[in-house]
Design an enzyme around this catalytic site. Structure first.
Site, PDB file in Angstrom:
ATOM      1  N   CYS A  61       0.834  -1.211   0.000  1.00 65.13           N
ATOM      2  CA  CYS A  61       0.000   0.000   0.000  1.00 65.13           C
ATOM      3  C   CYS A  61       0.866   1.257   0.000  1.00 65.13           C
ATOM      4  O   CYS A  61       1.604   1.497   0.964  1.00 65.13           O
ATOM      5  CB  CYS A  61      -0.915  -0.049   1.228  1.00 65.13           C
ATOM      6  SG  CYS A  61      -1.698   1.510   1.646  1.00 65.13           S
ATOM      7  N   CYS A  64       0.127   3.857   2.808  1.00 67.22           N
ATOM      8  CA  CYS A  64       0.503   3.304   4.114  1.00 67.22           C
ATOM      9  C   CYS A  64       1.944   3.666   4.482  1.00 67.22           C
ATOM     10  O   CYS A  64       2.282   3.746   5.661  1.00 67.22           O
ATOM     11  CB  CYS A  64       0.351   1.783   4.120  1.00 67.22           C
ATOM     12  SG  CYS A  64      -1.344   1.214   3.933  1.00 67.22           S
TER      13      CYS A  64
END
Length: 100
Positions: free
Chosen positions: A24, A27
């Site tokens: 991600c 993230c």
């Protein structure tokens, strides 16, 4: 991990949980934000990370549909949930409110 996770979030001290995945992109911005939160609030908060790919049971239990998702737990109960990258100032204010 699930049993350990449950014991951690039962704390009276707020526990900020970062639900993330290695793949991600957004993230990857969160650790620096959480570092700032921890530096300012010190022992008022515990911060842990949960990889949703390695812990699908926990991710499912808390209905994590998008990542990053941040949940602040206290006494085993979610007190706040935020999806996406959040500002450190916002997180600090929320944690301070929960501590009062």
């Amino acid at each position: 991990m699930n049993g350990k996770f449950q014991s951690i979030i039962k704390s009276k001290r707020p526990v900020l949980v970062d639900f993330y995945a290695d793949w991600c992109g957004p993230c990857k911005q969160v650790p620096q934000i959480l570092k700032e939160v921890k530096e300012d609030l010190k022992d008022k908060v515990r911060i842990i990370k949960v990889n949703v790919d390695r812990n699908p049971f926990i991710a499912s239990k808390y209905q994590i549909k998008s990542i990053p998702t941040l949940i602040i737990f206290q006494n085993g109960m979610p007190q706040w949930t935020g999806v996406g990258v959040r500002h450190a100032s916002e997180l600090k204010e929320i944690i301070k409110d929960i501590c009062e």
